[in-house]
Design a protein around this motif. Structure first.
Motif, PDB file in Angstrom:
ATOM      1  N   LYS A 265       0.834  -1.206   0.000  1.00  0.00           N
ATOM      2  CA  LYS A 265       0.000   0.000   0.000  1.00  0.00           C
ATOM      3  C   LYS A 265       0.867   1.255   0.000  1.00  0.00           C
ATOM      4  O   LYS A 265       0.607   2.209  -0.741  1.00  0.00           O
ATOM      5  N   GLN A 266       1.922   1.231   0.812  1.00  0.00           N
ATOM      6  CA  GLN A 266       2.825   2.386   0.895  1.00  0.00           C
ATOM      7  C   GLN A 266       3.488   2.656  -0.453  1.00  0.00           C
ATOM      8  O   GLN A 266       3.584   3.810  -0.897  1.00  0.00           O
ATOM      9  N   GLN A 267       3.970   1.596  -1.115  1.00  0.00           N
ATOM     10  CA  GLN A 267       4.690   1.789  -2.371  1.00  0.00           C
ATOM     11  C   GLN A 267       3.767   2.223  -3.510  1.00  0.00           C
ATOM     12  O   GLN A 267       4.151   3.053  -4.336  1.00  0.00           O
ATOM     13  N   TRP A 268       2.561   1.679  -3.565  1.00  0.00           N
ATOM     14  CA  TRP A 268       1.622   2.135  -4.598  1.00  0.00           C
ATOM     15  C   TRP A 268       1.226   3.589  -4.369  1.00  0.00           C
ATOM     16  O   TRP A 268       1.082   4.362  -5.309  1.00  0.00           O
ATOM     17  N   PHE A 269       1.045   3.971  -3.112  1.00  0.00           N
ATOM     18  CA  PHE A 269       0.705   5.364  -2.794  1.00  0.00           C
ATOM     19  C   PHE A 269       1.829   6.297  -3.228  1.00  0.00           C
ATOM     20  O   PHE A 269       1.598   7.339  -3.858  1.00  0.00           O
ATOM     21  N   SER A 270       3.086   5.909  -2.925  1.00  0.00           N
ATOM     22  CA  SER A 270       4.233   6.733  -3.309  1.00  0.00           C
ATOM     23  C   SER A 270       4.384   6.802  -4.826  1.00  0.00           C
ATOM     24  O   SER A 270       4.681   7.858  -5.389  1.00  0.00           O
ATOM     25  N   ILE A 301       9.906   6.523 -11.213  1.00  0.00           N
ATOM     26  CA  ILE A 301      10.573   5.724 -12.241  1.00  0.00           C
ATOM     27  C   ILE A 301      10.114   4.267 -12.195  1.00  0.00           C
ATOM     28  O   ILE A 301      10.307   3.511 -13.134  1.00  0.00           O
ATOM     29  N   GLY A 302       9.479   3.874 -11.082  1.00  0.00           N
ATOM     30  CA  GLY A 302       8.882   2.543 -10.995  1.00  0.00           C
ATOM     31  C   GLY A 302       9.778   1.475 -10.420  1.00  0.00           C
ATOM     32  O   GLY A 302       9.363   0.323 -10.294  1.00  0.00           O
ATOM     33  N   ILE A 303      11.011   1.830 -10.036  1.00  0.00           N
ATOM     34  CA  ILE A 303      11.927   0.833  -9.494  1.00  0.00           C
ATOM     35  C   ILE A 303      11.431   0.308  -8.143  1.00  0.00           C
ATOM     36  O   ILE A 303      11.476  -0.888  -7.870  1.00  0.00           O
ATOM     37  N   SER A 304      10.940   1.205  -7.310  1.00  0.00           N
ATOM     38  CA  SER A 304      10.498   0.801  -5.967  1.00  0.00           C
ATOM     39  C   SER A 304       9.395  -0.242  -6.033  1.00  0.00           C
ATOM     40  O   SER A 304       9.456  -1.275  -5.360  1.00  0.00           O
ATOM     41  N   ILE A 305       8.384   0.030  -6.843  1.00  0.00           N
ATOM     42  CA  ILE A 305       7.272  -0.908  -6.919  1.00  0.00           C
ATOM     43  C   ILE A 305       7.702  -2.219  -7.565  1.00  0.00           C
ATOM     44  O   ILE A 305       7.205  -3.290  -7.241  1.00  0.00           O
ATOM     45  N   SER A 306       8.694  -2.148  -8.464  1.00  0.00           N
ATOM     46  CA  SER A 306       9.222  -3.371  -9.078  1.00  0.00           C
ATOM     47  C   SER A 306       9.950  -4.220  -8.062  1.00  0.00           C
ATOM     48  O   SER A 306       9.860  -5.452  -8.070  1.00  0.00           O
ATOM     49  N   ILE A 307      10.691  -3.555  -7.157  1.00  0.00           N
ATOM     50  CA  ILE A 307      11.402  -4.283  -6.109  1.00  0.00           C
ATOM     51  C   ILE A 307      10.416  -4.974  -5.173  1.00  0.00           C
ATOM     52  O   ILE A 307      10.646  -6.089  -4.711  1.00  0.00           O
ATOM     53  N   VAL A 308       9.294  -4.317  -4.916  1.00  0.00           N
ATOM     54  CA  VAL A 308       8.260  -4.931  -4.081  1.00  0.00           C
ATOM     55  C   VAL A 308       7.847  -6.276  -4.658  1.00  0.00           C
ATOM     56  O   VAL A 308       7.783  -7.294  -3.962  1.00  0.00           O
ATOM     57  N   TYR A 309       7.599  -6.291  -5.972  1.00  0.00           N
ATOM     58  CA  TYR A 309       7.162  -7.520  -6.611  1.00  0.00           C
ATOM     59  C   TYR A 309       8.288  -8.546  -6.651  1.00  0.00           C
ATOM     60  O   TYR A 309       8.048  -9.749  -6.504  1.00  0.00           O
ATOM     61  N   GLY A 310       9.511  -8.072  -6.854  1.00  0.00           N
ATOM     62  CA  GLY A 310      10.638  -8.986  -6.880  1.00  0.00           C
ATOM     63  C   GLY A 310      10.893  -9.618  -5.529  1.00  0.00           C
ATOM     64  O   GLY A 310      11.116 -10.820  -5.420  1.00  0.00           O
ATOM     65  N   VAL A 311      10.821  -8.793  -4.480  1.00  0.00           N
ATOM     66  CA  VAL A 311      11.107  -9.270  -3.134  1.00  0.00           C
ATOM     67  C   VAL A 311      10.014 -10.207  -2.623  1.00  0.00           C
ATOM     68  O   VAL A 311      10.267 -11.333  -2.209  1.00  0.00           O
ATOM     69  N   PHE A 312       8.772  -9.738  -2.679  1.00  0.00           N
ATOM     70  CA  PHE A 312       7.687 -10.527  -2.107  1.00  0.00           C
ATOM     71  C   PHE A 312       7.194 -11.611  -3.054  1.00  0.00           C
ATOM     72  O   PHE A 312       6.628 -12.610  -2.627  1.00  0.00           O
ATOM     73  N   THR A 334      16.575   1.653  -3.277  1.00  0.00           N
ATOM     74  CA  THR A 334      15.971   2.096  -4.534  1.00  0.00           C
ATOM     75  C   THR A 334      16.788   3.205  -5.179  1.00  0.00           C
ATOM     76  O   THR A 334      16.818   3.329  -6.404  1.00  0.00           O
ATOM     77  N   TYR A 335      17.462   4.019  -4.369  1.00  0.00           N
ATOM     78  CA  TYR A 335      18.279   5.111  -4.923  1.00  0.00           C
ATOM     79  C   TYR A 335      19.393   4.554  -5.804  1.00  0.00           C
ATOM     80  O   TYR A 335      19.595   4.988  -6.937  1.00  0.00           O
ATOM     81  N   LEU A 339      19.800   4.696 -10.199  1.00  0.00           N
ATOM     82  CA  LEU A 339      20.818   5.615 -10.711  1.00  0.00           C
ATOM     83  C   LEU A 339      21.103   5.415 -12.202  1.00  0.00           C
ATOM     84  O   LEU A 339      21.172   6.398 -12.954  1.00  0.00           O
ATOM     85  N   PRO A 340      21.301   4.156 -12.699  1.00  0.00           N
ATOM     86  CA  PRO A 340      21.583   3.996 -14.132  1.00  0.00           C
ATOM     87  C   PRO A 340      20.487   4.570 -15.022  1.00  0.00           C
ATOM     88  O   PRO A 340      20.773   5.187 -16.046  1.00  0.00           O
ATOM     89  N   THR A 341      19.221   4.392 -14.627  1.00  0.00           N
ATOM     90  CA  THR A 341      18.126   4.916 -15.440  1.00  0.00           C
ATOM     91  C   THR A 341      18.100   6.435 -15.414  1.00  0.00           C
ATOM     92  O   THR A 341      17.814   7.087 -16.422  1.00  0.00           O
TER      93      THR A 341
END
Length: 361
Positions: A265-270, A301-312, A334-335, A339-341
């Motif tokens: 919920k936090q990551q989708w909100f952000s 950029i969507g990295i955070s939400i992608s990590i959520v799916y990768g991790v969980f 996530t920072y 960075l590369p993107t």
């Protein structure tokens, strides 16, 4: 293009035709259960110890496999993963692919005498669905077991129910928890049942159900408080997001025993807030500073939400031990990942703008 009452033209948005939610929020919030891990956890742990002893004291291979199968179908095997793996590791045969050959005649057909063993037939039927193309022995197993199971129409009781259910839906096609609920009802009528396992299965199911109910009520509150504030065309999008997140949360809870609702919920909100900020910059003609842009881009950029799916979704229960530490350092992770993107975006921005065809360079 649709025209409003003030003469302005508006976009006529397409609808995916989603049906409204059939579960009323007020009704869901009114549901209660006397079970919880806090109140029933101690008894659950006692029963788990007893079941662990059953595994340890069972010495005959057939008894061990029957016990493991029963635990799996009752929905409690995940409590004893290591014990079960250790037992199965000792039973693995290097020639496991030829295990059916001892039951086959020279003509390639299964022995007729096997048709008298109803339990064995049912096991053979279920196993036949786990084959791969060109495993002809399993094709023959399916044909043989189906034909003989259909002849057992005079059977009564719990075995007859299992046969009818399997002929309609093989075991591995069923939903795990609905299968557990069905099998609990069947198992309690089995004269050979183990009372300890039955009590464990019932209590475990009720505790898990109480967790699901709590999660569902939290999701409903989130849904009802937000969706009515949205315009009609956005309700469809919100509904799709809500259903998707609900499914993800249920999967994580079922497969890994993890409550990931706060993190998702936090990551989708952000993530959505990041898009909203960029839209406001564009609408107001505001050029953000580099620091402002990078700070917001880390999220949008969507990295955070992608990590959520990768991790969980991929790591699953393997991160349980480090979950709190992982969440604490979420932003730093996530920072560095994004960075590369961000550098790629900066490179594109600094490239000379392309001229229209025919324009002098």
């Amino acid at each position: 293009m649709a025209v409003g009452s003030d003469g302005a033209q508006g976009i006529k948005r397409r609808s995916a035709g989603h049906r409204p939610n059939v579960w009323d929020g007020e009704w869901l919030r009114s549901l209660t259960t006397p079970y919880s891990f806090e109140s029933h956890g101690p008894r659950l742990e006692e029963l788990k110890k007893g079941a662990k002893e059953l595994l340890a004291t069972s010495k005959q291979h057939c008894d061990q496999l029957d016990l493991i199968n029963t635990m799996q179908r009752l929905g409690v095997a995940y409590h004893f993963e290591k014990d079960i793996k250790d037992i199965l590791a000792k039973l693995i045969d290097a020639n496991i692919s030829d295990v059916f050959n001892k039951f086959i005649e020279k003509d390639g057909k299964f022995k007729d005498s096997l048709g008298e063993d109803v339990t064995g037939l049912l096991s053979l039927y279920e196993a036949s669905f786990l084959g791969v193309p060109e495993e002809h022995v399993l094709d023959e197993a399916l044909s043989f077991s189906t034909k003989n199971l259909l002849l057992q129409v005079k059977l009564e009781g719990y075995m007859a129910e299992q046969i009818q259910q399997s002929l309609k839906f093989p075991l591995h096609w069923r939903m795990p928890w609905t299968e557990s609920r069905d099998f609990i009802d069947i198992y309690q009528r089995d004269d050979k049942k183990k009372s300890l396992l039955l009590e464990l299965a019932k209590l475990n199911y009720n505790i898990i159900q109480s967790i699901y109910l709590k999660e569902l009520q939290q999701l409903v509150e989130w849904d009802l408080k937000s969706i009515e504030q949205l315009p009609e065309y956005m309700k469809v999008t919100y509904s799709a997001l809500y259903n998707h997140v609900s499914e993800m949360i249920q999967d994580a809870l079922t497969d890994n025993g993890m409550d990931i609702l706060p993190y998702v919920k936090q990551q989708w909100f952000s993530y959505i807030s990041g898009y909203l900020k960029e839209a406001r910059w564009l609408h107001n003609g505001y050029n953000p500073t580099a620091d402002e842009y990078i700070e917001n881009a880390k999220v949008s950029i969507g990295i955070s939400i992608s990590i959520v799916y990768g991790v969980f979704g991929v790591l699953g229960h393997s991160i349980n031990e480090y979950l709190s530490e992982f969440v604490e350092h979420w932003s730093e992770l996530t920072y560095f990942v994004c960075l590369p993107t961000l550098f790629d975006s900066l490179t594109i921005y600094t490239l000379p703008r392309l001229k229209w065809k025919g324009e002098k360079q």
